[in-house]
Design a protein around this motif. Structure first.
Motif, PDB file in Angstrom:
ATOM      1  N   GLN A  20     -34.396 -40.346  11.180  1.00  0.00           N
ATOM      2  CA  GLN A  20     -33.260 -40.745  12.002  1.00  0.00           C
ATOM      3  C   GLN A  20     -33.583 -40.624  13.489  1.00  0.00           C
ATOM      4  O   GLN A  20     -33.224 -41.494  14.281  1.00  0.00           O
ATOM      5  CB  GLN A  20     -32.033 -39.919  11.627  1.00  0.00           C
ATOM      6  CG  GLN A  20     -31.486 -40.297  10.268  1.00  0.00           C
ATOM      7  CD  GLN A  20     -30.250 -39.527   9.895  1.00  0.00           C
ATOM      8  OE1 GLN A  20     -29.448 -39.166  10.748  1.00  0.00           O
ATOM      9  NE2 GLN A  20     -30.063 -39.282   8.608  1.00  0.00           N
ATOM     10  N   ALA A  21     -34.288 -39.573  13.876  1.00  0.00           N
ATOM     11  CA  ALA A  21     -34.673 -39.400  15.283  1.00  0.00           C
ATOM     12  C   ALA A  21     -35.626 -40.514  15.706  1.00  0.00           C
ATOM     13  O   ALA A  21     -35.482 -41.083  16.800  1.00  0.00           O
ATOM     14  CB  ALA A  21     -35.300 -38.031  15.492  1.00  0.00           C
ATOM     15  N   MET A  44     -27.829 -47.870  10.779  1.00  0.00           N
ATOM     16  CA  MET A  44     -26.863 -47.352   9.815  1.00  0.00           C
ATOM     17  C   MET A  44     -27.588 -46.595   8.714  1.00  0.00           C
ATOM     18  O   MET A  44     -28.796 -46.736   8.542  1.00  0.00           O
ATOM     19  CB  MET A  44     -26.007 -48.482   9.271  1.00  0.00           C
ATOM     20  CG  MET A  44     -26.776 -49.668   8.766  1.00  0.00           C
ATOM     21  SD  MET A  44     -25.743 -51.144   8.661  1.00  0.00           S
ATOM     22  CE  MET A  44     -26.854 -52.337   9.367  1.00  0.00           C
ATOM     23  N   ARG A  45     -26.822 -45.803   7.981  1.00  0.00           N
ATOM     24  CA  ARG A  45     -27.390 -44.980   6.913  1.00  0.00           C
ATOM     25  C   ARG A  45     -26.674 -45.278   5.612  1.00  0.00           C
ATOM     26  O   ARG A  45     -25.447 -45.298   5.542  1.00  0.00           O
ATOM     27  CB  ARG A  45     -27.244 -43.496   7.260  1.00  0.00           C
ATOM     28  CG  ARG A  45     -27.944 -42.548   6.293  1.00  0.00           C
ATOM     29  CD  ARG A  45     -27.773 -41.100   6.700  1.00  0.00           C
ATOM     30  NE  ARG A  45     -26.418 -40.745   7.108  1.00  0.00           N
ATOM     31  CZ  ARG A  45     -25.395 -40.546   6.282  1.00  0.00           C
ATOM     32  NH1 ARG A  45     -25.561 -40.665   4.991  1.00  0.00           N
ATOM     33  NH2 ARG A  45     -24.206 -40.238   6.745  1.00  0.00           N
ATOM     34  N   THR A  50     -31.212 -43.781   3.097  1.00  0.00           N
ATOM     35  CA  THR A  50     -32.005 -44.884   3.641  1.00  0.00           C
ATOM     36  C   THR A  50     -31.403 -45.332   4.963  1.00  0.00           C
ATOM     37  O   THR A  50     -30.187 -45.491   5.084  1.00  0.00           O
ATOM     38  CB  THR A  50     -32.051 -46.064   2.648  1.00  0.00           C
ATOM     39  OG1 THR A  50     -32.692 -45.628   1.447  1.00  0.00           O
ATOM     40  CG2 THR A  50     -32.796 -47.251   3.225  1.00  0.00           C
ATOM     41  N   VAL A  51     -32.257 -45.505   5.958  1.00  0.00           N
ATOM     42  CA  VAL A  51     -31.823 -45.995   7.260  1.00  0.00           C
ATOM     43  C   VAL A  51     -32.035 -47.508   7.277  1.00  0.00           C
ATOM     44  O   VAL A  51     -33.106 -48.001   6.912  1.00  0.00           O
ATOM     45  CB  VAL A  51     -32.614 -45.323   8.406  1.00  0.00           C
ATOM     46  CG1 VAL A  51     -32.296 -45.964   9.750  1.00  0.00           C
ATOM     47  CG2 VAL A  51     -32.318 -43.822   8.436  1.00  0.00           C
ATOM     48  N   VAL A  52     -31.005 -48.232   7.667  1.00  0.00           N
ATOM     49  CA  VAL A  52     -31.058 -49.691   7.758  1.00  0.00           C
ATOM     50  C   VAL A  52     -30.888 -50.059   9.220  1.00  0.00           C
ATOM     51  O   VAL A  52     -30.024 -49.512   9.910  1.00  0.00           O
ATOM     52  CB  VAL A  52     -29.963 -50.347   6.891  1.00  0.00           C
ATOM     53  CG1 VAL A  52     -29.978 -51.862   7.048  1.00  0.00           C
ATOM     54  CG2 VAL A  52     -30.130 -49.942   5.428  1.00  0.00           C
ATOM     55  N   GLU A 100     -21.227 -51.672   2.911  1.00  0.00           N
ATOM     56  CA  GLU A 100     -20.674 -50.660   3.819  1.00  0.00           C
ATOM     57  C   GLU A 100     -21.688 -49.533   4.013  1.00  0.00           C
ATOM     58  O   GLU A 100     -22.223 -48.987   3.041  1.00  0.00           O
ATOM     59  CB  GLU A 100     -19.385 -50.116   3.227  1.00  0.00           C
ATOM     60  CG  GLU A 100     -18.641 -49.195   4.151  1.00  0.00           C
ATOM     61  CD  GLU A 100     -17.321 -48.763   3.537  1.00  0.00           C
ATOM     62  OE1 GLU A 100     -16.938 -47.620   3.803  1.00  0.00           O
ATOM     63  OE2 GLU A 100     -16.688 -49.554   2.807  1.00  0.00           O
ATOM     64  N   PHE A 101     -21.929 -49.169   5.275  1.00  0.00           N
ATOM     65  CA  PHE A 101     -22.877 -48.124   5.640  1.00  0.00           C
ATOM     66  C   PHE A 101     -22.236 -47.190   6.656  1.00  0.00           C
ATOM     67  O   PHE A 101     -21.308 -47.578   7.360  1.00  0.00           O
ATOM     68  CB  PHE A 101     -24.140 -48.717   6.263  1.00  0.00           C
ATOM     69  CG  PHE A 101     -24.904 -49.621   5.349  1.00  0.00           C
ATOM     70  CD1 PHE A 101     -25.906 -49.124   4.541  1.00  0.00           C
ATOM     71  CD2 PHE A 101     -24.628 -50.981   5.287  1.00  0.00           C
ATOM     72  CE1 PHE A 101     -26.625 -49.971   3.689  1.00  0.00           C
ATOM     73  CE2 PHE A 101     -25.326 -51.829   4.446  1.00  0.00           C
ATOM     74  CZ  PHE A 101     -26.330 -51.318   3.650  1.00  0.00           C
ATOM     75  N   ALA A 102     -22.791 -46.001   6.779  1.00  0.00           N
ATOM     76  CA  ALA A 102     -22.354 -45.062   7.827  1.00  0.00           C
ATOM     77  C   ALA A 102     -23.137 -45.377   9.097  1.00  0.00           C
ATOM     78  O   ALA A 102     -24.334 -45.622   9.042  1.00  0.00           O
ATOM     79  CB  ALA A 102     -22.616 -43.621   7.391  1.00  0.00           C
ATOM     80  N   PRO A 103     -22.484 -45.367  10.260  1.00  0.00           N
ATOM     81  CA  PRO A 103     -23.210 -45.597  11.504  1.00  0.00           C
ATOM     82  C   PRO A 103     -24.163 -44.437  11.778  1.00  0.00           C
ATOM     83  O   PRO A 103     -23.912 -43.307  11.402  1.00  0.00           O
ATOM     84  CB  PRO A 103     -22.113 -45.677  12.577  1.00  0.00           C
ATOM     85  CG  PRO A 103     -20.913 -45.058  11.957  1.00  0.00           C
ATOM     86  CD  PRO A 103     -21.056 -45.131  10.481  1.00  0.00           C
ATOM     87  N   LEU A 104     -25.260 -44.756  12.436  1.00  0.00           N
ATOM     88  CA  LEU A 104     -26.241 -43.732  12.776  1.00  0.00           C
ATOM     89  C   LEU A 104     -26.269 -43.558  14.278  1.00  0.00           C
ATOM     90  O   LEU A 104     -26.205 -44.482  15.024  1.00  0.00           O
ATOM     91  CB  LEU A 104     -27.619 -44.171  12.252  1.00  0.00           C
ATOM     92  CG  LEU A 104     -28.713 -43.143  12.334  1.00  0.00           C
ATOM     93  CD1 LEU A 104     -28.427 -41.937  11.445  1.00  0.00           C
ATOM     94  CD2 LEU A 104     -30.032 -43.782  11.914  1.00  0.00           C
TER      95      LEU A 104
END
Length: 104
Positions: A20-21, A44-45, A50-52, A100-104
């Motif tokens: 993520q960093a 997004m996560r 998984t990071v998209v 739908e994803f969580a914002p990163l």
């Protein structure tokens, strides 16, 4: 003409925070090398970690240039240490009508 891409990075075990960093620096490195447009990326996560990312290369030629750029080559090696690139179709959320994803 710009090329918008969607990429999925699946973190290696115990490497989620490092991924993520790293993902948060990705676009600025590409911009410094003049390979992407000024369009902001979307990070997004997925539920599995998984990071998209969605971002825009300046052109097909700039994508090709990245493969010979030592700065980008190093960045890709850094990514290889913390994640595996996977097809977006392997991210479970991608199969939904509204993914739908969580914002990163």
């Amino acid at each position: 003409m710009g090329r918008i891409v969607i990429v999925a990075y699946r973190p290696k075990p115990g490497k989620s925070a490092e991924l993520q960093a790293l993902a948060k620096t990705h676009l600025s490195i590409l911009k410094a090398e003049q390979l992407v447009t000024d369009r902001d990326s979307i990070l997004m996560r997925a539920e599995d970690g998984t990071v998209v990312e969605v971002f825009e290369w300046r052109s097909r030629e700039d994508i090709d240039r990245a493969h010979n750029n030592p700065v980008i080559q190093q960045m890709w090696r850094d990514y290889a240490e913390v994640c595996d690139y996977i097809p977006i179709a392997q991210v479970p959320e991608a199969s939904g009508l509204f993914s739908e994803f969580a914002p990163l």
